[in-house]
Structure formats: C-alpha cells, structure tokens
Design a protein around this motif. Structure first.
Motif, short mmCIF file in Angstrom:
data_model
loop_
_atom_site.label_atom_id
_atom_site.label_comp_id
_atom_site.label_asym_id
_atom_site.label_seq_id
_atom_site.Cartn_x
_atom_site.Cartn_y
_atom_site.Cartn_z
N ASP A 192 0.80 -1.22 0.00
CA ASP A 192 0.00 0.00 0.00
C ASP A 192 0.84 1.28 0.00
O ASP A 192 0.29 2.37 -0.13
CB ASP A 192 -1.00 0.00 1.16
CG ASP A 192 -0.36 0.06 2.53
OD1 ASP A 192 0.79 0.50 2.65
OD2 ASP A 192 -1.03 -0.33 3.51
N ASP A 193 2.17 1.16 0.17
CA ASP A 193 3.01 2.36 0.16
C ASP A 193 4.06 2.30 -0.95
O ASP A 193 5.14 2.87 -0.82
CB ASP A 193 3.68 2.57 1.51
CG ASP A 193 4.79 1.58 1.79
OD1 ASP A 193 4.82 0.53 1.11
OD2 ASP A 193 5.64 1.85 2.66
N ASP A 232 -2.05 4.13 -2.12
CA ASP A 232 -2.71 3.25 -1.15
C ASP A 232 -3.40 2.06 -1.84
O ASP A 232 -4.57 1.79 -1.61
CB ASP A 232 -3.72 4.03 -0.32
CG ASP A 232 -4.06 3.34 1.00
OD1 ASP A 232 -3.18 2.65 1.54
OD2 ASP A 232 -5.21 3.48 1.47
N PHE A 233 -2.63 1.34 -2.66
CA PHE A 233 -3.16 0.14 -3.29
C PHE A 233 -3.40 -0.92 -2.21
O PHE A 233 -2.46 -1.41 -1.58
CB PHE A 233 -2.17 -0.40 -4.33
CG PHE A 233 -2.03 0.46 -5.55
CD1 PHE A 233 -3.15 0.85 -6.27
CD2 PHE A 233 -0.78 0.87 -5.98
CE1 PHE A 233 -3.03 1.64 -7.40
CE2 PHE A 233 -0.65 1.65 -7.12
CZ PHE A 233 -1.78 2.05 -7.83
N LEU A 244 -6.09 -6.56 -11.41
CA LEU A 244 -6.59 -5.23 -11.13
C LEU A 244 -6.19 -4.83 -9.73
O LEU A 244 -6.57 -5.47 -8.75
CB LEU A 244 -8.12 -5.19 -11.27
CG LEU A 244 -8.81 -3.85 -10.99
CD1 LEU A 244 -8.34 -2.79 -11.98
CD2 LEU A 244 -10.33 -4.00 -11.04
N ALA A 245 -5.38 -3.77 -9.62
CA ALA A 245 -4.99 -3.20 -8.33
C ALA A 245 -5.90 -2.00 -8.05
O ALA A 245 -6.14 -1.18 -8.94
CB ALA A 245 -3.53 -2.76 -8.36
N LEU A 246 -6.40 -1.92 -6.81
CA LEU A 246 -7.34 -0.86 -6.45
C LEU A 246 -6.82 -0.05 -5.28
O LEU A 246 -6.38 -0.61 -4.27
CB LEU A 246 -8.70 -1.46 -6.07
CG LEU A 246 -9.44 -2.26 -7.13
CD1 LEU A 246 -10.71 -2.84 -6.54
CD2 LEU A 246 -9.75 -1.40 -8.35
N ARG A 293 -6.41 8.47 -3.48
CA ARG A 293 -6.44 7.02 -3.41
C ARG A 293 -7.59 6.42 -4.21
O ARG A 293 -8.08 5.34 -3.92
CB ARG A 293 -6.51 6.60 -1.94
CG ARG A 293 -5.30 7.06 -1.15
CD ARG A 293 -5.41 6.80 0.34
NE ARG A 293 -4.17 7.20 1.02
CZ ARG A 293 -3.93 6.98 2.30
NH1 ARG A 293 -4.84 6.39 3.06
NH2 ARG A 293 -2.79 7.37 2.83
N CYS A 294 -8.01 7.13 -5.24
CA CYS A 294 -9.11 6.69 -6.09
C CYS A 294 -8.62 6.29 -7.48
O CYS A 294 -9.29 6.50 -8.49
CB CYS A 294 -10.17 7.79 -6.21
SG CYS A 294 -11.04 8.11 -4.65
#
Length: 289
Positions: free
Chosen positions: A37-38, A75-76, A88-90, A98-99
């Motif tokens: 996420d970082d 922030d995945f 798909l990474a969100l 973070r969108c």
C-alpha cells in the motif's frame, strides 16, 4: 456471535518479501503477485516466496519521509485476478488521491479512474476504505473495511460484466453497483475486527481476513491486537472464524491451486519487510464457529 476463544490457527512463515506494507496478493499458476500500500510497483514471486520480478504501476518515486509518503501514496489495498488472467490493483478510496487503480494485462499497465464508483460508495459509508476484492461467479466483491468512525464492514457487490466493460473505458462506474451487504464482526480483546481481504478457495468457498486495530480512522494506523481468518456461506453470511497466531496484522489472502492458503502481513513500519505465511493444518473444515 461467533466464538473465537479456542479457534487458533498457527501461521508458519515461508519467506520475507522484498517490500514492506504488503497489502494484497494473488496466485496465478506458479506466480504469486504481491501488492504494497506504500509502493508504486507490483512484485512477482514464486509460490515459495522467492522474488522473481517487479512491474511499475505508476511512474515517479514516493518520498522517504513517512508522513509525506503516507499523504502521497496511492494506497493500493486490493488485488484481483480477472477473467483471462488480468490483474486489477485498487486504491482504498480513503482520500481523493487514493481513487486510482491499475489494470495489468500481458505485462502492460493502464491507470483506471475509480472515482465514479467510489463517489457513489462514499455516499453509502461514513469512511470509504476498500481493502480487498475477488471475482466471485458473475460478480466482483469488494471488502469495505470498517476501521473508520462508523465501523462499517461490508461487501460491495458489483456486476462483473459491467466491470469488465468499464475497464475498457478506463474506469469503474456506479452502474456496476448491485448491492451492499453489511458484515457484523466481533471484537478481539476488546478491539473491533475489520475486513482486510477476500479470496476464493479452489472449491469455490469464500474466505476473508480481518484484523483488530486500535484506531477509529481509515487513514491513521493503530496498534494491532490480532487477526482472523473467516469463512462466508453462499448467502455471504459469516459462518466461521479462527484467530491467527502469532499476533500480526494480516492484510492479504490467496490460495494455491491445491487449496493451501498464503497470507501477508504489514508491520506498519517501512523498515520491516513483510512476511509471507501459510497455514500447515488448514482445511476447509478447520475454519469453524
């Protein structure tokens, strides 16, 4: 309420990964894809946790300073395997930055605008925080983590056909949203559990991970008192929970083709590399109430 008192599963570390803040993972054949996420990259390992390669998702570099990095990171938090072996990474959606998501197909990366869907979800949750997801039949399920003010754990059900159509247009739209299913999770040592990932076993059984983190913010971290592995039935009702030992913040879950689970943890410290775990005594009957 499900009882966690005597339902311990022992984690066994397989490897130490080449990143910190591991947040999601997916098994595809002999490949294990890991997201953090970082970071701005997606890493590939073999199923034993040996590093293989790295793919850049977004250009540039994040600052080393912890506060600046937290503010600027995408922030995945979720990684999904799509029909045809796409990934798909969100982003979590917890802030405007973070969108974004990234669609990975045949080694190429395309940035996906999540704001049309996330804008609609932000109207339904006090603190939007998407932390996991999985393709499940004709639907794509997203895990809303209830570590914010409203403690709103939920499953967001999207129409998979519409999602795949949206991705070709470079976005996820509100048109894909079918319904939202709230999930009631217990406390762990007095701290509420909140969802961190979803994964489907080869049998088709749906599992989730959740962690008890002492925070009421979807942005700020807190002390972790433990994590659990849970099972959902076909009606998306929680039918099993097992506490995991030792105490770590489990952020990601995936399954080998043989049904063996793999899990990653985040120590919330950039100096500590994330561990890759498995569960030696896991069976689909182990995760019980």
């Amino acid at each position: 309420m499900l009882n966690l008192a005597d339902n311990f599963l022992q984690l066994r570390q397989l490897a130490t990964l080449h990143l910190s803040a591991a947040s999601a993972l997916v098994c595809q054949g002999q490949n294990l894809w890991v997201l953090a996420d970082d970071a701005l990259v997606l890493q590939r390992y073999n199923l034993n946790g040996d590093w293989q390669a790295e793919l850049t998702l977004l250009p540039g570099e994040l600052p080393a300073d912890a506060k600046q990095r937290k503010r600027l990171k995408p922030d995945f938090e979720a990684l999904l395997s799509l029909p045809g072996d796409g990934l798909l990474a969100l982003g979590s959606g917890s802030t405007e930055r973070r969108c974004r998501g990234c669609l990975v197909e045949s080694g190429s990366v395309r940035v996906i605008d999540l704001s049309p869907l996330y804008g609609a979800l932000a109207e339904r949750f006090q603190d939007l925080n998407i932390e996991g997801g999985v393709a499940y039949g004709r639907q794509l399920l997203l895990a809303q983590r209830g570590n914010g003010r409203g403690r709103e754990n939920a499953l967001v059900l999207l129409d998979l056909t519409q999602v795949l159509r949206d991705l070709q247009d470079g976005q996820l739209s509100a048109a894909a949203l079918q319904r939202i299913v709230p999930l009631q999770l217990p406390e762990l040592d007095g701290v509420p559990l909140s969802l961190t990932d979803l994964s489907m076993a080869p049998s088709g059984t749906l599992y989730f991970t959740a962690t008890a983190e002492a925070t009421d913010s979807s942005y700020l971290d807190g002390a972790c008192v433990g994590s659990v592995l849970g099972r959902l039935d076909a009606q998306l009702v929680v039918v099993g929970l097992n506490r995991l030992a030792p105490v770590v913040k489990i952020e990601g879950l995936a399954f080998h083709a043989d049904g063996q689970p793999l899990l990653v943890a985040d120590a919330d410290d950039p100096a500590i590399a994330s561990p890759l775990f498995t569960l030696d005594r896991f069976s689909e009957l182990t995760c019980s109430d």
